[in-house]
Design an enzyme around this catalytic site. Structure first.
Site, PDB file in Angstrom:
ATOM      1  N   LYS A 278       0.768  -1.643  -0.194  1.00 15.94           N
ATOM      2  CA  LYS A 278      -0.139   0.353   0.170  1.00 15.94           C
ATOM      3  C   LYS A 278       0.847   1.196   0.351  1.00 15.94           C
ATOM      4  O   LYS A 278       2.191   1.441   0.023  1.00 15.94           O
ATOM      5  CB  LYS A 278      -0.606   0.207   1.199  1.00 15.94           C
ATOM      6  CG  LYS A 278       0.109   0.078   2.747  1.00 15.94           C
ATOM      7  CD  LYS A 278      -1.106  -0.414   3.824  1.00 15.94           C
ATOM      8  CE  LYS A 278      -0.445  -0.560   4.940  1.00 15.94           C
ATOM      9  NZ  LYS A 278      -0.931  -0.390   6.358  1.00 15.94           N
TER      10      LYS A 278
ATOM     11  N   TYR B 232      18.020  29.382   8.813  1.00 13.13           N
ATOM     12  CA  TYR B 232      16.877  30.131   9.850  1.00 13.13           C
ATOM     13  C   TYR B 232      16.722  29.823  11.304  1.00 13.13           C
ATOM     14  O   TYR B 232      16.875  28.821  11.999  1.00 13.13           O
ATOM     15  CB  TYR B 232      15.707  29.272   9.451  1.00 13.13           C
ATOM     16  CG  TYR B 232      15.794  30.024   7.390  1.00 13.13           C
ATOM     17  CD1 TYR B 232      15.369  30.929   6.903  1.00 13.13           C
ATOM     18  CD2 TYR B 232      15.206  28.940   6.450  1.00 13.13           C
ATOM     19  CE1 TYR B 232      15.630  31.447   5.243  1.00 13.13           C
ATOM     20  CE2 TYR B 232      15.353  29.014   5.436  1.00 13.13           C
ATOM     21  CZ  TYR B 232      15.169  30.402   4.952  1.00 13.13           C
ATOM     22  OH  TYR B 232      15.438  30.464   3.504  1.00 13.13           O
TER      23      TYR B 232
HETATM   24  C1  LIG Z   1      -0.839  -1.607   7.057  1.00 14.70           C
HETATM   25  C2  LIG Z   1      -1.471  -3.008   6.545  1.00 14.70           C
HETATM   26  C3  LIG Z   1      -0.679  -3.843   7.506  1.00 14.70           C
HETATM   27  C4  LIG Z   1       0.931  -3.888   7.208  1.00 14.70           C
HETATM   28  O1  LIG Z   1       1.460  -3.334   8.513  1.00 14.70           O
HETATM   29  P1  LIG Z   1       3.343  -3.125   8.658  1.00 14.70           P
HETATM   30  O2  LIG Z   1       2.948  -2.489  10.242  1.00 14.70           O
HETATM   31  O3  LIG Z   1       3.425  -2.463   7.869  1.00 14.70           O
HETATM   32  O4  LIG Z   1       3.683  -4.513   8.873  1.00 14.70           O
HETATM   33  C5  LIG Z   1      -0.844  -5.273   8.178  1.00 14.70           C
HETATM   34  N1  LIG Z   1      -2.667  -5.635   7.701  1.00 14.70           N
HETATM   35  C6  LIG Z   1      -3.475  -3.716   7.299  1.00 14.70           C
HETATM   36  C7  LIG Z   1      -4.938  -4.499   7.766  1.00 14.70           C
HETATM   37  C8  LIG Z   1      -2.705  -3.367   7.442  1.00 14.70           C
HETATM   38  O5  LIG Z   1      -3.746  -2.027   7.438  1.00 14.70           O
END
Ligand SMILES: *Cc1c(COP(=O)(O)O)cnc(C)c1O
Length: 368
Positions: free
Chosen positions: A35, A257
């Site tokens: 994702k 800055y």
């Molecule tokens: C993002 C996600 C994962 C992966 O989580 P990590 O902490 O990056 O391993 C697994 N299951 C779901 C439902 C997620 O949304």
């Protein structure tokens, strides 16, 4: 000539990390979670290295189309399911498996016309209180799905809120197990932290499918309790640039800055072509680790849009043109885990990796 900044995606490290996770749960199937454009790495850039996964999990339908366009014919799971009824047409066409976490999604499925019944992952809310059916309505949801001609296989899923921390997962595992005890179907529970910390001795936690994301991308889900060296993971993204200017400071001189850093003694600072417009967090302050020519030094002063200043005083050989690694792996092989930089910014590695800016050129090394 373009600015010297560049991100490098390490295909060898992605493949290594995936294998490492698989090794932790050898009898489970592994979703590589891709994702958010593969946690900022780019789906097309990671795909070759992650082909050994059993499936790809993501939540954006356009990203699912991209994975299919790469030629992937195996499972793809939509982690949040569909967002509107017509998304189901794409699921039918591309054979996407999808999470079902609420009544509306069941209503849409019931009205969906398809020749190919769908595989769904019924999601239970076991305590995180984000998505999913609460335990008392899971059975009704399961029965509704089971009665639909649009659905063939029903699997079961839940997600942990504290797999990386002291509260742990026992209360959620207990709730999930109790509510699903006599329901058939494959199960999926574990994210990266659960795979590494909880799944090895526990078949219930391991279940049929695991869903690691951040650990695939070379970050320790439970940093700073453990780091990537502890877990045997390798950095998959390097953000590197060069020193494009050098200043010699006297005691009392300030940097950047707001003059937030004042030299206490004569020192040299290098100006590195990387700033918050490249995705480097503006919240990193003086003391944030940076690798210059493969050696650790520190950021000084505020991060600006296009530049940061680094302390060259301990590195007399470093200067104009020196390599500066903001996170990842230096040319010498020295590693600066993104977790350390995230911590200095008061956030987590996920946010840094996902925030790599579009203006940063990206190359893949070790690609097959
Ligand atoms: C993002 C996600 C994962 C992966 O989580 P990590 O902490 O990056 O391993 C697994 N299951 C779901 C439902 C997620 O949304």
């Amino acid at each position: 000539m373009p600015r010297p900044i560049q991100a490098t995606i390490h295909a060898d490290a992605l493949a290594h990390n995936l294998a490492r996770l698989r090794g932790a749960v050898p009898d489970a199937k592994v979703w590589a979670v891709v994702k958010a454009n593969a946690y900022g790495h780019g789906i097309e850039r990671v795909f070759g290295a992650l082909r050994a996964a059993d499936g790809f999990a993501l939540l954006d339908l356009a990203e699912a189309e991209r994975v299919r366009a790469l030629g992937w014919r195996g499972p793809i799971l939509l982690l949040e399911g569909v967002f509107e009824p017509r998304d189901l047409e794409l699921c039918s066409r591309l054979q996407l498996w999808h999470v079902v976490h609420c009544e509306q999604q069941i209503d849409w499925l019931a009205a969906h016309k398809t020749h190919a019944p769908h595989r769904v992952f019924l999601k239970m809310n076991s305590g995180m209180n984000r998505l999913g059916f609460p335990p008392h309505s899971l059975r009704t949801a399961w029965a509704r799905l089971d009665a639909l001609p649009q659905v063939d296989e029903i699997s079961l899923a839940t997600h942990f809120s504290d797999a990386d921390g002291p509260r742990g997962i026992a209360h959620q595992v207990q709730a999930f197990t109790a509510a699903t005890r006599d329901l058939p179907g494959e199960r999926s529970l574990s994210n990266s932290a659960a795979v590494l910390r909880h799944a090895q001795g526990d078949t219930t936690v391991r279940a049929d499918w695991v869903r690691p994301g951040i650990a695939v991308y070379g970050s320790a889900p439970d940093f700073p309790e453990h780091d990537i060296a502890h877990w045997g993971l390798r950095p998959t993204m390097t953000l590197a640039s060069r020193v494009i200017g050098v200043q010699a400071l006297q005691a009392g001189d300030t940097v950047g800055y707001g003059s937030s850093f004042t030299a206490e003694a004569p020192m040299r600072v290098g100006i590195v072509a990387c700033g918050y417009a490249d995705g480097y967090p503006r919240h990193c302050g003086t003391g944030t680790p940076v690798l210059v020519d493969g050696q650790r030094t520190r950021l000084v002063g505020r991060v600006s849009m296009d530049m940061v200043a680094v302390d060259l005083t301990p590195l007399p050989a470093a200067g104009f043109g020196s390599e500066a690694v903001l996170w990842g792996r230096a040319a010498t092989g020295t590693v600066l885990p993104v977790d350390e930089v995230a911590r200095a910014a008061g956030t987590v590695s996920y946010e840094l990796l996902c925030a790599l800016a579009p203006r940063v050129p990206v190359v893949v090394d070790g690609a097959d």
